[in-house]
Design an enzyme around this catalytic site. Structure first.
Site, PDB file in Angstrom:
ATOM      1  N   ASN A   1       0.810  -1.231   0.000  1.00 51.12           N
ATOM      2  CA  ASN A   1       0.000   0.000   0.000  1.00 51.12           C
ATOM      3  C   ASN A   1       0.843   1.281   0.000  1.00 51.12           C
ATOM      4  O   ASN A   1       0.420   2.295  -0.543  1.00 51.12           O
ATOM      5  CB  ASN A   1      -1.054   0.001   1.118  1.00 51.12           C
ATOM      6  CG  ASN A   1      -0.491  -0.210   2.485  1.00 51.12           C
ATOM      7  OD1 ASN A   1       0.692  -0.503   2.637  1.00 51.12           O
ATOM      8  ND2 ASN A   1      -1.315  -0.070   3.496  1.00 51.12           N
TER       9      ASN A   1
ATOM     10  N   CYS B   1      -3.701   1.148   6.611  1.00 47.46           N
ATOM     11  CA  CYS B   1      -4.108   0.558   7.893  1.00 47.46           C
ATOM     12  C   CYS B   1      -4.604   1.623   8.863  1.00 47.46           C
ATOM     13  O   CYS B   1      -5.193   1.308   9.889  1.00 47.46           O
ATOM     14  CB  CYS B   1      -2.977  -0.269   8.491  1.00 47.46           C
ATOM     15  SG  CYS B   1      -1.417   0.570   8.406  1.00 47.46           S
TER      16      CYS B   1
END
Ligand code: ADP
Length: 479
Positions: free
Chosen positions: A151, A283
C-alpha cells in the site's frame, strides 16, 4: 525510471536459481509491467549470509559515515521524485499526486534517520561503590529481515531500512510481490549513494518460503514487518524458535467519531482525505464512522457532495484522485462486505457510479459508496474495508460511542472531531489506540513515533524512538 528485471543480492542484480520469473501487473489496466525472479529458500539463505558478511564492516562504520550515505539517498530520491512517483503509480495504482506525496514522505524518513545516525547515545550511570564505573552503549542488533506491503511501496521500506542502516544493521528485504519495482528502484539509488555491497539485499518470489528462511535463521536477529495481522501473527510464531526481536505494524479498524459539537466541514474534509489516501487501502484509514444522531443527516449530505466530486481513473492522469485498488481480490472483499451489510438492513445512500468504462480495462476499480448501517457487530464494522467505502453508524452518547470504538482487537489509529476542550482530553485518553487524530487525520510523519497497540502491532516507527528498535543496549561495568 528503468524497471528492474532482477533481484539485488550482494550488490549484484541476480536471477532466481531456477530461472523462474513472475509477472507484475498494472492494476489500472492489467497490463504486465515486467517480470522478476521467483526466488525461494536457497536465494534467501544466500542473501542472509551476504548480510552477515557485510555486517562485519558496516557495524564498525561511524554514524557520520552512515549518515552521509543516507543523506545522499535522500537527495537522490528528490532528484528522481517524478520518475519514482510514475513507477509507484504504475505498479500500485494510487493517483500520481499521492505517489508524489509518498516519495516526499518516504524521503523524509531517510533524511530524519540520516540525522539520527549521529545521535546514538549511551549513558554513564552512577555507581553504587567507589572505584567502579557503569556505562551503557547502544549497538546494532545485527542482520534485520524486513517484509513490507504494497500500500505504501516506498514509504514502508524507507521507514524500516533507513533506521536499520542508520543503526549499523544490514538488511534482507522482501517487498510485496505486487509492488517490488519501487523497492528495487531504491536499491539502485542506494548503490549510487555509495552503500557497500551486501548491506541491503532485496529478494522476492515465494513469500512463504522466503518468510520461512528468514524467520528460522539464527543469524537474522530481528524481523520488522508491516502487513496483515494474520500474516504478522504467523511470522511472530515462527520467530519464537530463534527469539528474534520483533517490530510489527499490523492491521487496524479505525473509528472516526464526529460529535455534535464538531466543525462538520472540517470533519467531512478529514474523512474524504482519509478515504482517498491510497483509495482507503491504508491501515490507518477511517473504517467505522460514528456520527452523533443530531448531526448525522447534515454530515451525510455534506459528504455526498464531496464524494460526488471524486475523479476515478488511471492514477497517471493528473485529474484522478482515486485510482484502482491493488487487485481483484480487494474489490471482491469489498463487494462481500457491502452485500452482507445490505442483507442485514444497511442502506446504500450514495454511489459514484462512473466506472463502467473503467471496468472494461480492469476489475480493480471500485466506486466510492456511503453505507448507513442500522445493526451492530456487522462484518463491515469488524473488518478492515480497505477501500473508498464510508460505513456509517449513529450514536447517542459519548459513553456509548467510546465503548463501541474500543470494542475491537485492533488498536492502531482513531479519530474524533469536537470543538469541546474537555471532551478532547476525555476522549483522547479513553481511546485504546496507539494513534489519535483530534480534528486532524495526519497521523504519520518522520518526526513522531507511529505504531499500534493490541493486535495492531509491537514497537514504534519514526520519531526519536524509531532507531532504538534496531539497537541493543549493552551494560558495562569497570572496576
Ligand atoms: P496485505 O493483505 O496487505 O497484502 P499481507 O500480510 O498478506 O498483507 O502481506 C504483507 C507482506 O507479507 C507482503 O510482502 C507479503 O508478500 C508478505 N507475506 C504474505 N504471506 C507471507 C508468508 N507466509 N511469509 C512471509 N511473508 C508473507
Amino acid at each position: 525510471m528503468k524497471i528492474a528485471t532482477k533481484c539485488f543480492i550482494n550488490g549484484k542484480w541476480v536471477e532466481a536459481n531456477s530461472g523462474k520469473t513472475f509477472p507484475i501487473y498494472n492494476p489500472a489496466n492489467m497490463e504486465v509491467i515486467g517480470h522478476l525472479p521467483f526466488m525461494g529458500i536457497e536465494e534467501t539463505k544466500v542473501a542472509i549470509s551476504t548480510a552477515v558478511e557485510a555486517l562485519k564492516s558496516w557495524k564498525s562504520t561511524t554514524g557520520k559515515e552512515r549518515a552521509k550515505i543516507l543523506r545522499k539517498l535522500f537527495e537522490l530520491m528528490l532528484r528522481d521524485k517524478e520518475k519514482l512517483a510514475q513507477l509507484l503509480t504504475t505498479e500500485q495504482g494510487k493517483s500520481i499526486t499521492e505517489a508524489r506525496n509518498e516519495i516526499d514522505y518516504a524521503a523524509n524518513f531517510v533524511e530524519w534517520f540520516a540525522e539520527e545516525a549521529k545521535r546514538i547515545y549511551g549513558d554513564i550511570v552512577p555507581s553504587i561503590k567507589n572505584g567502579q564505573r557503569l556505562f551503557t552503549i547502544k549497538q546494532p542488533i545485527g542482520v534485520v529481515a524486513a517484509i513490507t506491503p504494497w500500500n505504501f511501496p516506498i514509504a514502508m521500506i524507507t521507514r524500516k531500512i533507513a533506521p536499520a542502516l542508520a543503526a549499523g544493521c544490514t538488511v534482507v528485504l522482501k517487498p510485496s510481490e505486487e509492488t517490488p519495482f519501487s523497492a528495487l528502484a531504491i536499491a539502485e539509488l542506494l548503490v549510487e549513494a555509495g552503500l557497500p555491497s551486501g548491506v541491503l539485499n532485496i529478494i522476492c518470489g515465494n513469500a512463504s518460503e522466503i518468510g520461512d528462511a528468514l524467520t528460522s535463521s539464527h543469524e537474522v536477529r530481528m524481523l520488522t514487518f508491516t502487513g496483515s495481522t494474520k500474516v504478522g501473527k504467523m511470522l511472530m510464531g515462527k520467530c519464537a524458535g530463534t527469539v528474534k526481536k520483533l517490530a510489527l505494524e499490523l492491521g487496524g479498524n479505525s473509528p472516526f467519531i464526529v460529535f455534535e459539537d464538531a466543525d462538520l466541514d472540517k470533519a467531512v474534509a478529514g474523512l474524504v482525505a482519509s478515504k482517498l489516501r491510497g483509495g482507503g487501502q491504508s491501515c490507518t484509514s477511517a473504517n467505522r464512522v460514528y456520527l452523533q444522531e443530531s448531526i448525522s443527516e447534515q454530515f451525510i449530505e455534506k459528504l455526498k457532495l464531496e464524494f460526488s466530486k471524486i475523479q476515478i481513473g488511471n492514477g497517471l492522469n493528473e485529474e484522478t484522485n482515486l485510482g484502482p485498488l491493488i487487485n481483484k481480490a480487494a474489490t471482491d472483499k469489498i463487494s462481500h462486505l457491502i452485500a452482507d451489510a445490505l442483507a442485514k438492513g444497511s442502506k446504500e445512500v450514495f454511489s459514484n457510479n462512473n466506472i463502467d468504462h473503467l471496468s472494461q480495462q480492469s476489475l480493480c476499480y471500485v466506486s466510492p459508496k456511503i453505507i448507513v448501517n442500522k445493526a451492530e457487530n456487522l462484518e463491515i464494522e469488524q473488518t478492515e474495508i480497505f477501500g473508498p467505502i464510508v460505513s456509517v453508524f449513529t450514536f447517542k452518547t459519548e459513553e456509548e460511542v467510546l465503548k463501541r470504538a474500543n470494542n475491537t482487537n485492533y488498536g492502531l489509529a482513531s479519530y474524533f472531531y469536537t470543538e469541546n476542550k474537555d471532551r478532547i482530553w476525555r476522549v483522547s485518553e479513553s481511546l485504546e489506540y496507539g494513534l489519535v487524530g483530534i480534528n486532524d487525520i495526519a497521523l504519520a510523519s518522520e518526526m513522531a513515533s507511529f505504531g499500534g497497540i493490541k493486535e495492531s502491532g509491537i514497537g514504534r516507527e519514526g520519531g526519536k524512538h524509531g532507531i532504538s528498535e534496531f539497537l541493543e543496549e549493552k551494560f558495562m561495568v569497570i572496576s
